[in-house]
Design a protein around this motif. Structure first.
Motif, PDB file in Angstrom:
ATOM      1  N   LYS A 102     -18.824 -29.846 -43.498  1.00  0.00           N
ATOM      2  CA  LYS A 102     -20.133 -30.003 -44.430  1.00  0.00           C
ATOM      3  C   LYS A 102     -20.855 -29.089 -43.690  1.00  0.00           C
ATOM      4  N   GLU A 103     -21.544 -28.088 -44.566  1.00  0.00           N
ATOM      5  CA  GLU A 103     -23.081 -27.919 -44.507  1.00  0.00           C
ATOM      6  C   GLU A 103     -24.180 -28.694 -44.656  1.00  0.00           C
ATOM      7  N   LEU A 104     -24.480 -28.742 -43.154  1.00  0.00           N
ATOM      8  CA  LEU A 104     -26.525 -29.848 -43.726  1.00  0.00           C
ATOM      9  C   LEU A 104     -27.406 -29.247 -43.205  1.00  0.00           C
ATOM     10  N   LEU A 105     -27.665 -28.713 -41.805  1.00  0.00           N
ATOM     11  CA  LEU A 105     -29.252 -28.868 -40.640  1.00  0.00           C
ATOM     12  C   LEU A 105     -28.741 -27.012 -40.759  1.00  0.00           C
ATOM     13  N   SER A 106     -30.043 -26.000 -40.927  1.00  0.00           N
ATOM     14  CA  SER A 106     -29.666 -24.909 -40.460  1.00  0.00           C
ATOM     15  C   SER A 106     -31.717 -24.924 -40.000  1.00  0.00           C
ATOM     16  N   PHE A 107     -31.991 -23.657 -39.248  1.00  0.00           N
ATOM     17  CA  PHE A 107     -33.151 -23.123 -38.588  1.00  0.00           C
ATOM     18  C   PHE A 107     -32.676 -21.896 -38.883  1.00  0.00           C
ATOM     19  N   ARG A 108     -34.143 -21.129 -38.694  1.00  0.00           N
ATOM     20  CA  ARG A 108     -34.076 -19.918 -39.037  1.00  0.00           C
ATOM     21  C   ARG A 108     -34.507 -19.261 -37.608  1.00  0.00           C
ATOM     22  N   ARG A 109     -33.584 -17.957 -37.110  1.00  0.00           N
ATOM     23  CA  ARG A 109     -33.051 -17.160 -36.152  1.00  0.00           C
ATOM     24  C   ARG A 109     -34.321 -15.629 -36.317  1.00  0.00           C
ATOM     25  N   GLU A 110     -35.110 -15.152 -35.260  1.00  0.00           N
ATOM     26  CA  GLU A 110     -35.832 -14.402 -35.284  1.00  0.00           C
ATOM     27  C   GLU A 110     -35.920 -13.196 -36.060  1.00  0.00           C
ATOM     28  N   ASN A 111     -34.230 -13.194 -36.206  1.00  0.00           N
ATOM     29  CA  ASN A 111     -33.903 -11.804 -37.312  1.00  0.00           C
ATOM     30  C   ASN A 111     -34.265 -12.491 -38.511  1.00  0.00           C
ATOM     31  N   GLY A 112     -34.712 -12.943 -38.948  1.00  0.00           N
ATOM     32  CA  GLY A 112     -34.847 -13.756 -40.514  1.00  0.00           C
ATOM     33  C   GLY A 112     -33.510 -14.626 -41.019  1.00  0.00           C
ATOM     34  N   LEU A 113     -32.528 -14.873 -40.553  1.00  0.00           N
ATOM     35  CA  LEU A 113     -31.417 -15.238 -40.943  1.00  0.00           C
ATOM     36  C   LEU A 113     -31.253 -16.678 -40.155  1.00  0.00           C
ATOM     37  N   PHE A 114     -30.956 -17.336 -41.565  1.00  0.00           N
ATOM     38  CA  PHE A 114     -30.341 -18.939 -41.733  1.00  0.00           C
ATOM     39  C   PHE A 114     -29.278 -18.872 -40.144  1.00  0.00           C
ATOM     40  N   ALA A 115     -29.061 -19.869 -39.360  1.00  0.00           N
ATOM     41  CA  ALA A 115     -28.088 -20.867 -39.158  1.00  0.00           C
ATOM     42  C   ALA A 115     -27.582 -21.458 -39.284  1.00  0.00           C
ATOM     43  N   VAL A 116     -26.395 -21.235 -40.026  1.00  0.00           N
ATOM     44  CA  VAL A 116     -26.252 -22.856 -40.256  1.00  0.00           C
ATOM     45  C   VAL A 116     -25.337 -24.261 -39.671  1.00  0.00           C
ATOM     46  N   LEU A 117     -25.972 -25.070 -39.352  1.00  0.00           N
ATOM     47  CA  LEU A 117     -24.851 -26.049 -38.872  1.00  0.00           C
ATOM     48  C   LEU A 117     -23.957 -27.495 -39.481  1.00  0.00           C
ATOM     49  N   ASP A 118     -22.922 -27.312 -39.042  1.00  0.00           N
ATOM     50  CA  ASP A 118     -22.591 -28.885 -40.147  1.00  0.00           C
ATOM     51  C   ASP A 118     -23.360 -29.979 -39.679  1.00  0.00           C
ATOM     52  N   LEU A 124     -21.693 -22.957 -37.409  1.00  0.00           N
ATOM     53  CA  LEU A 124     -20.251 -22.147 -38.492  1.00  0.00           C
ATOM     54  C   LEU A 124     -20.554 -20.702 -38.768  1.00  0.00           C
ATOM     55  N   TYR A 125     -21.763 -20.652 -39.171  1.00  0.00           N
ATOM     56  CA  TYR A 125     -22.344 -18.537 -39.451  1.00  0.00           C
ATOM     57  C   TYR A 125     -23.570 -18.961 -39.574  1.00  0.00           C
ATOM     58  N   ASP A 126     -24.445 -17.175 -39.319  1.00  0.00           N
ATOM     59  CA  ASP A 126     -24.628 -17.322 -39.982  1.00  0.00           C
ATOM     60  C   ASP A 126     -25.432 -17.288 -41.649  1.00  0.00           C
ATOM     61  N   LYS A 127     -26.514 -17.181 -42.592  1.00  0.00           N
ATOM     62  CA  LYS A 127     -26.550 -16.588 -43.748  1.00  0.00           C
ATOM     63  C   LYS A 127     -28.153 -15.935 -44.454  1.00  0.00           C
ATOM     64  N   GLU A 128     -28.241 -14.962 -45.458  1.00  0.00           N
ATOM     65  CA  GLU A 128     -29.477 -14.956 -45.434  1.00  0.00           C
ATOM     66  C   GLU A 128     -29.865 -15.563 -46.201  1.00  0.00           C
ATOM     67  N   ASN A 129     -29.593 -16.573 -46.657  1.00  0.00           N
ATOM     68  CA  ASN A 129     -30.789 -17.988 -47.387  1.00  0.00           C
ATOM     69  C   ASN A 129     -30.038 -19.540 -46.777  1.00  0.00           C
ATOM     70  N   ASN A 130     -31.222 -20.039 -47.365  1.00  0.00           N
ATOM     71  CA  ASN A 130     -30.807 -21.168 -46.901  1.00  0.00           C
ATOM     72  C   ASN A 130     -29.807 -22.611 -47.867  1.00  0.00           C
ATOM     73  N   LEU A 131     -29.750 -21.171 -48.396  1.00  0.00           N
ATOM     74  CA  LEU A 131     -28.539 -21.916 -49.955  1.00  0.00           C
ATOM     75  C   LEU A 131     -27.591 -22.964 -48.988  1.00  0.00           C
ATOM     76  N   ASN A 132     -27.032 -24.287 -49.415  1.00  0.00           N
ATOM     77  CA  ASN A 132     -25.560 -24.861 -49.428  1.00  0.00           C
ATOM     78  C   ASN A 132     -24.906 -24.819 -50.313  1.00  0.00           C
ATOM     79  N   ARG A 133     -23.807 -25.050 -49.920  1.00  0.00           N
ATOM     80  CA  ARG A 133     -22.281 -24.272 -50.300  1.00  0.00           C
ATOM     81  C   ARG A 133     -21.859 -25.352 -51.556  1.00  0.00           C
ATOM     82  N   LEU A 134     -22.332 -26.030 -50.799  1.00  0.00           N
ATOM     83  CA  LEU A 134     -22.374 -27.604 -52.632  1.00  0.00           C
ATOM     84  C   LEU A 134     -23.401 -27.826 -54.016  1.00  0.00           C
ATOM     85  N   GLY A 135     -24.982 -26.322 -53.173  1.00  0.00           N
ATOM     86  CA  GLY A 135     -25.914 -26.467 -53.886  1.00  0.00           C
ATOM     87  C   GLY A 135     -27.177 -27.304 -53.246  1.00  0.00           C
TER      88      GLY A 135
END
Length: 265
Positions: A102-118, A124-135
């Motif tokens: 389950k995605e839960l936490l995130s932080f913004r990297r220097e390149n602007g991407l959001f690193a997503v943590l469970d 888990l992976y990096d994303k362009e936005n901070n949106l959770n898979r479940l909304g």
């Protein structure tokens, strides 16, 4: 006599080959059975891709000589999943239990991407936005200097263990902590003599929580915050802040204030 021994030896070799071929035919993986636990539509799509990969890679292999670590390693290529169990169901099936993280936490990297943590702090992976898979959005972390370079491994950072201790309590109490917490920030006290940094939690409704000396009794403080927060009325959750401060007896106090918290340095 010599000829007889040679013929006997050849017969034994052929017999062994026949037996080996028969065993291989029987003990060959015909099915990779995966018991998935999924929470999102994206998880459903990922599970289909993972099932296809497992079938292509392991169906037809020898059940006897198949290394289960090789199977679990294949799952690691899908960081949104974790293996709960892996076993052989002889003669022809490999059984896996796999849960979507389950995605839960995130932080913004220097390149602007959001690193997503469970929930466990696993990257888990990096994303362009901070949106959770479940909304909605993931709980945003700020100021912790987090390092997350290896997928499937727990991230590290300043006071990050305290964040995970706090979230452990929140996950246990609330079905969806994201509905309660907006962000965690690592803050420096205004008074330099105060020394240790503190954590600031911003809640969805409006309350802020300042958690001082977060390395001391972290889970106990988190449980106290949850208890105090649950005791608030809907109107009381719209304003003010808590501060959680160590006391001289080795414990701590939780106080509710009506105004806004200090800004910090």
């Amino acid at each position: 006599m010599k000829k007889t021994l040679i013929m006997t030896g050849i017969a034994v070799v052929l017999l062994i080959a026949v037996i080996a071929a028969a065993l291989n035919a029987v003990f060959t993986v015909a099915r990779v059975q995966v018991d998935f636990v999924r929470y999102s539509e994206a998880g459903l799509e990922d599970s289909r891709a993972l099932q296809k990969k497992l079938d292509e890679k392991f169906v037809g292999r020898s059940t006897t000589f198949l290394d289960l670590e090789e199977v679990t390693s294949a799952v690691e290529e899908f960081p949104c999943f974790k293996v709960e169990y892996a076993q052989k169901d002889y003669p022809r099936t490999v059984v896996l239990g796999i849960t979507e993280r389950k995605e839960l936490l995130s932080f913004r990297r220097e390149n602007g991407l959001f690193a997503v943590l469970d929930e466990e702090g696993v990257w888990l992976y990096d994303k362009e936005n901070n949106l959770n898979r479940l909304g909605g959005e993931n709980i945003l972390l700020d100021g912790f200097g987090i390092t997350a370079e290896e997928q499937g491994k727990i991230a590290s950072g300043d006071y990050f263990d305290c964040v995970l201790s706090f979230m452990k309590v929140f996950v246990k109490r609330y079905e969806n902590p994201r509905a309660n917490v907006v962000s965690f920030s690592l803050m420096k006290p205004d008074n330099a003599l105060a020394g240790e940094y503190f954590l600031r939690l911003r809640m969805q409704e409006g309350v802020t929580v300042d958690l001082y000396s977060p390395t001391h009794l972290a889970e106990e403080k988190a449980a106290a915050v949850v208890m105090e927060y649950d005791s608030l009325s809907d109107a009381e959750r719209l304003y003010g802040y808590f501060d959680v401060v160590d006391s001289v007896d080795g414990g701590f106090t939780v106080s509710k204030h009506r105004d806004t918290p200090p800004v910090g340095a």
